[in-house]
Design a protein around this motif. Structure first.
Motif, short mmCIF file in Angstrom:
data_model
loop_
_atom_site.label_atom_id
_atom_site.label_comp_id
_atom_site.label_asym_id
_atom_site.label_seq_id
_atom_site.Cartn_x
_atom_site.Cartn_y
_atom_site.Cartn_z
N VAL A 555 9.89 -10.23 -43.06
CA VAL A 555 9.53 -9.28 -44.11
C VAL A 555 8.29 -9.81 -44.82
O VAL A 555 8.31 -10.88 -45.42
N LEU A 556 7.20 -9.07 -44.75
CA LEU A 556 5.94 -9.49 -45.35
C LEU A 556 5.83 -9.10 -46.82
O LEU A 556 5.15 -9.78 -47.59
N ALA A 557 6.46 -8.01 -47.19
CA ALA A 557 6.39 -7.55 -48.59
C ALA A 557 7.56 -6.62 -48.84
O ALA A 557 8.03 -5.92 -47.94
N GLY A 558 8.06 -6.59 -50.11
CA GLY A 558 9.14 -5.70 -50.47
C GLY A 558 10.50 -6.21 -50.03
O GLY A 558 10.66 -7.35 -49.59
N GLN A 559 11.48 -5.33 -50.15
CA GLN A 559 12.85 -5.68 -49.81
C GLN A 559 13.54 -4.47 -49.19
O GLN A 559 13.60 -3.40 -49.82
N PRO A 560 14.07 -4.58 -47.96
CA PRO A 560 14.78 -3.44 -47.37
C PRO A 560 16.11 -3.19 -48.08
O PRO A 560 17.07 -3.95 -47.91
N ARG A 561 16.17 -2.16 -48.87
CA ARG A 561 17.39 -1.82 -49.61
C ARG A 561 17.65 -0.33 -49.49
O ARG A 561 16.74 0.48 -49.63
N PHE A 562 18.91 0.00 -49.21
CA PHE A 562 19.30 1.39 -49.11
C PHE A 562 19.74 1.90 -50.48
O PHE A 562 20.48 1.22 -51.19
N SER A 563 19.30 3.10 -50.81
CA SER A 563 19.72 3.76 -52.04
C SER A 563 20.23 5.14 -51.69
O SER A 563 19.54 5.93 -51.02
N GLU A 564 21.44 5.46 -52.13
CA GLU A 564 22.05 6.75 -51.83
C GLU A 564 21.19 7.88 -52.39
O GLU A 564 20.78 7.87 -53.54
N VAL A 611 7.62 -3.93 -45.86
CA VAL A 611 6.75 -4.02 -44.68
C VAL A 611 7.15 -5.27 -43.91
O VAL A 611 7.28 -6.36 -44.49
N VAL A 612 7.36 -5.11 -42.61
CA VAL A 612 7.71 -6.25 -41.75
C VAL A 612 6.55 -6.54 -40.81
O VAL A 612 5.65 -5.72 -40.63
N LYS A 613 6.60 -7.73 -40.23
CA LYS A 613 5.57 -8.12 -39.27
C LYS A 613 5.56 -7.13 -38.10
O LYS A 613 6.56 -6.48 -37.82
N ASP A 614 4.45 -7.05 -37.40
CA ASP A 614 4.32 -6.11 -36.28
C ASP A 614 5.53 -6.20 -35.35
O ASP A 614 5.95 -7.29 -34.94
N VAL A 615 6.08 -5.04 -35.01
CA VAL A 615 7.26 -4.94 -34.15
C VAL A 615 6.89 -4.05 -32.96
O VAL A 615 6.20 -3.04 -33.12
N SER A 616 7.35 -4.43 -31.79
CA SER A 616 7.16 -3.60 -30.59
C SER A 616 8.53 -3.30 -29.99
O SER A 616 9.26 -4.22 -29.60
N LEU A 617 8.88 -2.03 -29.94
CA LEU A 617 10.13 -1.60 -29.33
C LEU A 617 9.89 -0.95 -27.97
O LEU A 617 10.81 -0.38 -27.39
N GLU A 618 8.66 -1.03 -27.46
CA GLU A 618 8.31 -0.36 -26.22
C GLU A 618 8.34 -1.34 -25.05
O GLU A 618 8.32 -2.56 -25.23
#
Length: 812
Positions: A555-564, A611-618
């Motif tokens: 995680v480069l910035a922020g925080q992954p948090r779910f909000s209803e 924002v997370v580091k570059d991710v490749s799902l392909e």
């Protein structure tokens, strides 16, 4: 003829090890080629139940949005079915088909099944049959259903199909009457859709049945791949006319005007075609990749067979040179050249027939094992019974090999004068004979060097694809995927609590995707627009907030948090840059818009929370897309857990699911295994080419061994004379090594550039590939070193024999 056959059998027995070597090489080459032929025949066969596969067609669609043209999908909007009927297109039995899912309660468990929602006309267009009941009548009503044999046995055990007709079953709160039982779908059928967790459990219902939960808008969509449409060409029509009929229906649809003007004004928004069912095994990106790989393996096997044939030719030539006196005696007693050719042909036929019989037996025996390794369907017919085309191919090749193995040796033998041989003055093969044999040896070494080099290129690229950094970690990640409707998963609070409080589980998360496996599924692609006006096409995936910790994403910035009730997303750095944010921190808290139709701008707002580091799902074959992750707070059908101890982690996840999970089929896999499975075809091709390369090395080294042995036999006197005139051990060794030095040099000059060119073309097929130095130079140099080493080892014994020659032994 009988006497000649006895002479031929006597000669084969007298040759001993040379005949065994020739038979073994030819058997290996023929077996490899026959196996490839068996798989090619099986994979190319259309559905055997279809009456006329050349005139029975499937509609195909290729989207052409600006800047994002698609491949041929192999599916199409099901709306083309009624659209073509309304325009009275000259097609018969137009029928739609779409996939879905059903779940049948049995006790305290749910048995899932693949649903095929179809029009009744599909019974006639694909010539479907039932084991019990009236299938066409079943598909004409919304409250009746047909079940496959495997699903019938899952629900009621070992019962006869007729006994099940009339039973009622429940799925998702709706009841249906079973009025037909089907045989399990043939793997060659265009309806085939078996999955590892469901197998052949399949239900078939009317397209307008409540079991088909496709929305009305999706059924009418003309740019959404919702299923398949089948039809039969009327007499007098051609398959290339189908594209025009589909285009006219597309343009006349009311939905056409809903497409963005930039897609349709002054340009073609899509392309269309009909595909004959006979061509389906060759069509589509997956099939094209399969046939390219099968073609590569076939080329390697043909090369292996060619090396074995050259080896047999070389051994045959050496054998005929040893039989000069016998040949001269036969000619002196009145044998004609044609008579001798017949005798030699019979002698060559014996090992050829033995090799063909051995290849047939071995291929029949190992074909099921190889098919299982390739993960082909068990019901795919391969070698039991042996296809007539395969037998015809084997017979044709065996007959064709006869003149190849006998022509050059026989020509050289018939050109020698019998008088000198009868006087005891045998002749050598001459300079041209020697050059021919050196040329054959050079081809053998070159073929082995080529295959070794390509095997190294494939292996290095395979390792690169498995180990390359894709922005997430797959080590010690255990993935549970449940086979159930993802929209009907209950909360599972007890299961979540068990994982959260288990010390063996460090992190865990729900997700809709499996990052290591879902590389060819584009997911939900949408256009995302920032406040600055930057529009980016992203791949959107639904995940839980702990997904990023579970897969070790940075995680480069922020925080992954779910909000209803909030629309929070996480993007990777690549997406943030393309959206116009100078830094990851600048993107956090920003509002972007998306949610439009396929590749169209939308007005729904999303807030970037991290924002997370570059991710490749392909896959390594496709370009890396910008990624966006929709944070969800509800369970999804994939659960991933990680922990320090793999054994304890697996026990914890299995225990929690057994105690608190759903009673549905599920699958546990390590993420590393899922990643390896993505490149399974490449791994299989790498293993096959490597095995064929090692066999080719063995065949080539036998050829080198035989040639140097024969050279030593013929040049014994010459070598002794060199010794008597003061030649040292090094000079004698150079004389012997010179026999294979020229073939080895020629092989390297031809095989290495060819291997580099083929390897470069293979690597060009990947967007994510190993660099040129380790990807090409390293395997080529390693293959050359291995070839030199093995060749030297094959000839070492004969060099030592040459150095140990005694003058009196040779001069006598």
């Amino acid at each position: 003829m009988k006497a000649q056959l006895r002479d031929a059998l006597r000669d084969v027995r007298s040759r001993g090890r040379a005949a065994a070597v020739s038979i073994a090489g030819l058997t290996i080459g023929l077996t490899a080629c026959l196996l490839v032929a068996l798989f090619a025949i099986a994979l190319a066969a259309p559905d055997p139940d279809v009456v006329d596969p050349q005139r029975t067609i499937m509609l195909d669609f290729k989207g052409n949005p600006p800047g994002a043209p698609s491949p041929w999908f192999g599916v199409a909007p099901v709306a083309f079915g009624p659209l073509l009927k309304q325009r009275h297109a000259p097609l018969d039995l137009i029928s739609r088909m779409t996939y879905g899912g059903m779940e049948f309660p049995v006790g305290n468990r749910l048995d899932p099944a693949v649903l095929l929602a179809v029009d009744p006309e599909i019974v006639d267009v694909l010539n479907l049959r039932s084991l019990a009941g009236d299938l066409r009548a079943t598909l004409s009503r919304p409250d009746t259903i047909a079940l496959s044999t495997e699903l019938m046995h899952k629900l009621w055990g070992d019962v006869a199909p007729a006994a099940v007709v009339g039973h009622r079953v429940e799925s998702h709160g709706r009841w249906y009457t079973v009025t037909a039982i089907l045989p399990d779908i043939d793997p060659r059928s265009p309806l085939y859709g078996a999955s590892p967790l469901v197998g052949h459990a399949m239900a078939m219902a009317n397209f307008d049945s409540p079991a088909n939960d496709m929305s009305a808008s999706d059924r009418e969509a003309i740019f959404l791949m919702t299923g398949r449409v089948f039809a039969r060409l009327r007499p007098g029509t051609r398959i290339d006319e189908v594209s025009g009929w589909m285009r006219d229906a597309f343009l006349s649809s009311p939905k056409y005007q809903d497409l963005p003007p930039s897609w349709r004004v002054g340009r073609e928004a899509a392309y269309f075609r009909g595909v004959a069912l006979a061509d389906i095994p060759f069509d589509g990106p997956a099939n094209e990749l399969r046939w390219r790989m099968l073609g590569a393996v076939a080329a390697a096997c043909v090369l292996l067979l060619a090396l074995a044939v050259f080896n047999a030719m070389s051994l045959q030539a050496a054998h005929m040179l040893q039989r000069q006196r016998e040949t001269a005696l036969r000619r002196g007693l009145g044998a004609s050249g044609w008579h001798l050719v017949q005798l030699w042909s019979l002698e060559a036929c014996v090992p050829l027939l033995a090799s063909a019989a051995g290849a047939l037996l071995i291929a029949w025996w190992v074909a099921p094992t190889v098919a299982n390794w390739l993960r082909l369907p068990d019901a795919l017919p391969l070698a039991d019974p042996m296809p007539l085309r395969a037998l015809a191919w084997l017979a044709t090749v065996t007959l064709a090999l006869l003149p190849l193995t006998i022509a050059l040796p026989a020509r050289a033998a018939l050109r020698r004068l019998p008088a000198s041989a009868l006087q005891g003055r045998t002749t050598s093969e001459g300079p041209w004979g020697r050059r021919v044999r050196q040329g054959l040896l050079g081809v053998q070494i070159g073929g082995a060097l080529l295959l070794l080099s390509l095997g190294g290129v494939l292996a290095i690229q395979q390792t690169h694809m498995l180990d390359v950094d894709r922005g997430f970690d797959t080590r010690n990640r255990l993935v549970l995927r449940m086979e159930t409707d993802p929209d009907r998963i209950p909360p599972l609070e007890a299961f979540a609590a068990a994982l959260t409080h288990d010390p063996a589980v460090r992190h865990w998360s729900y997700s809709f995707l499996t990052p290591a496996a879902d590389v060819d599924d584009p997911g939900s692609r949408e256009l995302m627009t920032s406040a600055g006006g930057h529009t980016v096409e992203v791949r959107m995936s639904s995940v839980g907030a702990s997904f990023f910790d579970t897969y070790g994403m940075t995680v480069l910035a922020g925080q992954p948090r779910f909000s209803e009730g909030a629309s929070h997303i996480v993007v990777d750095a690549k997406a943030a840059r393309l959206l116009g944010f100078p830094t990851p921190q600048a993107a956090v808290g920003a509002i972007v818009q998306g949610g439009g139709a396929y590749l169209q701008k939308g007005a729904e707002t999303r807030r970037i929370v991290a924002v997370v580091k570059d991710v490749s799902l392909e896959s390594a074959r496709g370009p890396r897309m910008p990624q966006a992750f929709w944070l969800m707070g509800t369970p999804q059908w994939v659960v991933t857990a990680t922990g320090p101890d793999p054994g304890a982690l697996q026990a914890a996840l299995e225990g929690a699911w057994k105690a608190h999970g759903l009673q549905v089929p599920h699958d546990l896999q390590w993420a590393d295994d899922q990643r390896a499975n993505v490149y399974r075809q490449e791994a299989q091709m790498t293993a096959t080419v490597s095995v064929v390369a090692l066999l080719a090395v063995g065949v080539a080294m036998i050829g080198a061994y035989a040639m140097v042995a024969d050279t030593l036999r013929r040049r014994r006197t010459e070598l002794v004379l060199h010794r008597l005139h003061g030649a040292g051990d090094a000079a004698i060794a150079r004389q012997v090594a010179g026999e294979f030095g020229v073939p080895l040099l020629g092989a390297a000059l031809v095989a290495l550039p060819l291997a580099a060119w083929i390897g470069a073309r293979y690597l060009d097929g990947f967007q994510d590939r190993v660099t040129w130095l380790p990807g090409l130079a390293t395997p080529l140099l390693a293959a050359l070193a291995a070839t030199l080493l093995v060749t030297a080892a094959a000839c070492l014994r004969h060099v030592r024999q040459a150095l140990a020659l005694q003058p009196i032994e040779a001069l006598n």
